[in-house]
Design a protein around this motif. Structure first.
Motif, mmCIF file in Angstrom:
data_model
loop_
_atom_site.group_PDB
_atom_site.id
_atom_site.type_symbol
_atom_site.label_atom_id
_atom_site.label_comp_id
_atom_site.label_asym_id
_atom_site.label_seq_id
_atom_site.Cartn_x
_atom_site.Cartn_y
_atom_site.Cartn_z
ATOM 1 N N UNK A 1 0.545 -1.268 0.217
ATOM 2 C CA UNK A 1 -0.262 0.297 -0.115
ATOM 3 C C UNK A 1 1.087 1.098 0.413
ATOM 4 N N UNK A 2 0.497 2.039 -1.139
ATOM 5 C CA UNK A 2 2.305 2.995 -1.008
ATOM 6 C C UNK A 2 1.767 3.814 -0.354
ATOM 7 N N UNK A 3 0.377 4.339 -0.112
ATOM 8 C CA UNK A 3 0.059 5.703 0.190
ATOM 9 C C UNK A 3 -0.308 6.447 -0.474
ATOM 10 N N UNK A 4 0.362 7.816 0.482
ATOM 11 C CA UNK A 4 -0.155 9.142 -0.682
ATOM 12 C C UNK A 4 1.128 9.792 -0.536
ATOM 13 N N UNK A 5 0.629 11.730 -0.977
ATOM 14 C CA UNK A 5 2.239 12.316 -1.408
ATOM 15 C C UNK A 5 3.344 11.498 -1.605
ATOM 16 N N UNK A 6 3.987 11.702 -0.671
ATOM 17 C CA UNK A 6 5.540 11.585 -1.343
ATOM 18 C C UNK A 6 5.940 9.855 -0.945
ATOM 19 N N UNK A 7 5.373 9.663 -0.249
ATOM 20 C CA UNK A 7 5.404 8.172 -0.201
ATOM 21 C C UNK A 7 5.948 7.276 -0.997
ATOM 22 N N UNK B 1 5.335 18.176 1.709
ATOM 23 C CA UNK B 1 6.052 19.191 1.418
ATOM 24 C C UNK B 1 6.683 18.855 -0.194
ATOM 25 N N UNK B 2 7.448 17.610 0.077
ATOM 26 C CA UNK B 2 8.255 17.579 -1.011
ATOM 27 C C UNK B 2 7.613 16.166 -2.015
ATOM 28 N N UNK B 3 6.331 16.111 -2.136
ATOM 29 C CA UNK B 3 5.357 15.583 -3.073
ATOM 30 C C UNK B 3 6.197 15.707 -4.793
ATOM 31 N N UNK B 4 6.373 14.565 -4.863
ATOM 32 C CA UNK B 4 6.644 14.444 -6.570
ATOM 33 C C UNK B 4 8.025 14.689 -6.810
ATOM 34 N N UNK B 5 9.119 14.765 -5.687
ATOM 35 C CA UNK B 5 10.548 15.738 -6.253
ATOM 36 C C UNK B 5 10.725 15.120 -6.065
ATOM 37 N N UNK B 6 11.205 13.784 -5.982
ATOM 38 C CA UNK B 6 11.868 12.260 -5.768
ATOM 39 C C UNK B 6 12.822 12.792 -4.790
#
Ligand code: IPM
Ligand code: MG
Length: 355
Positions: free
Chosen positions: A9-15, A288-293
């Protein structure tokens, strides 16, 4: 050994950015795992209008373990099922200093302890209400010296500690201390509670831990009042081995413990019951850091190593831990939270290169 099945279960945002490369590494290390991705959270909503549809629950029931990213709320129902539905009562949160991590301590070398947090009870029974609603119960406040319902409008939360809930997490902690002792650790359990203010609830927790200690004569028990323990955690972390705590103190102090050795990016966690276990970094979903790898995947990787060990793949688990430690010692591929400028992908590639 038979093939194992793991729900992811990958979860949300940057997880998910931490989970995906972690699963790739885990799959490479232990080939005999089938990875299952039930529709949870946003994917569940898209598929059938529920963030935790029955097929997700069935997938968990049919699996040997779950690897969970971190929830921002959407996948919380799945998390609640993994805890309360699967009765995973012992939340194991190791704090081990990896050389190369920025610690606020002058001498972090050698810190190696484990918090075993009771995972189901305490304030997490999540019963709240209006103070006035307590009137029929006639509850007298010991400190106020009058009925609690006499207070002005306000709310309350219920704290529940049970004998059974405490005994099983205590046994888990002593058993862990015994296993660690076999590997050279001191064989000590530390219990911290606020039994001076809460003699019925925290007092019960402490009394049951003391009772269980009688079953483990080879393991030493220390008990502290939890505020004093908080100071010791910061001032004398080297003296700790296994720490058993009621739920909320364990939640708070395990984050503090992570702060001693480089932050939440390193905080691995496993939740064990008698028939199921799931593994999840102790950090949040880092919106705050989602999508930035750039999310630090260490907590997820080390949670994955705990999972491999639980599934019977102890040797690959040790290899993964050693490879992660080597990346920190070398210090050239660290993520921004560790003072580096590597991406999540670069960090994982560096770990893979050292396997
Ligand atoms: C944790 C988290 C959770 C908790 C939240 C997300 C409900 O803080 O796993 O430590 O409080 O248990
Ligand atoms: Mg927490």
């Amino acid at each position: 050994m038979s093939r194992k099945r793991v729900v992811v279960i990958e979860g949300e945002d940057a997880a998910p950015e931490a989970v995906r490369p972690s699963v790739a590494l885990l799959a490479r290390l232990a080939g005999d795992i089938e990875w299952v991705y039930p529709p949870v959270g946003a994917r569940g909503m898209d598929a059938g209008g529920s963030p935790f549809p029955p097929e997700a629950r069935a997938a968990i029931d049919a699996s040997d373990a779950t690897l969970f990213g971190a929830t921002s709320g959407l996948s919380a129902l799945a998390l609640f099922y993994l805890r309360w539905g699967k009765q995973t009562y012992a939340n194991v949160r190791p704090t081990r200093y990896l050389r190369g991590c920025p610690s606020p301590l002058a001498h972090p070398d050698g810190i190696d302890f484990v918090i075993v947090r009771e995972n189901l009870e305490d304030l997490y029974v999540a019963v709240e209400g209006d103070v006035q609603g307590l009137a029929p119960l006639g509850l007298q406040s010991f400190t106020l010296q009058r009925p609690v319902a006499d207070l002005k409008p306000g709310t309350f939360a219920l704290k529940v500690i049970t004998e059974l809930g405490t005994d099983r997490v205590a046994r888990f902690a002593f058993d862990l201390a015994r296993r660690r002792k076999a590997h050279g650790r001191p064989g000590r359990v530390t219990c911290a509670t606020k039994h001076n203010m809460l003699p019925r609830t925290d007092g019960l927790f402490r009394a049951r831990v003391e009772r269980v200690a009688g079953e483990f004569p080879d393991i030493e028990l220390q008990t502290f009042i939890v505020d004093d323990f908080a100071r010791r955690l910061v001032a004398e972390p080297h003296s700790l081995d296994v720490v058993v705590l009621p739920n909320l103190y364990g939640d708070i102090l395990s984050d503090a413990a992570a702060g001693l050795v480089g932050g939440l990016g390193l905080a691995a966690s496993g939740c064990y019951g008698d028939t199921y276990a799931y593994f999840e970094s102790a950090h949040g979903s880092a919106p705050d850091i989602a999508g930035r790898n750039i999310i630090n995947p260490t907590a997820t990787l080390l949670s994955g190593a705990m999972m491999l060990e639980h599934l019977g793949f102890a040797a690959p688990a040790r290899r993964l831990e050693a490879a992660v430690a080597a990346v920190y010692v070398e210090g050239r591929h660290l993520t921004p939270d560790q003072g580096g400028c590597a991406s999540t992908t670069e960090f994982c590639t560096a770990v893979a290169d050292r396997l």
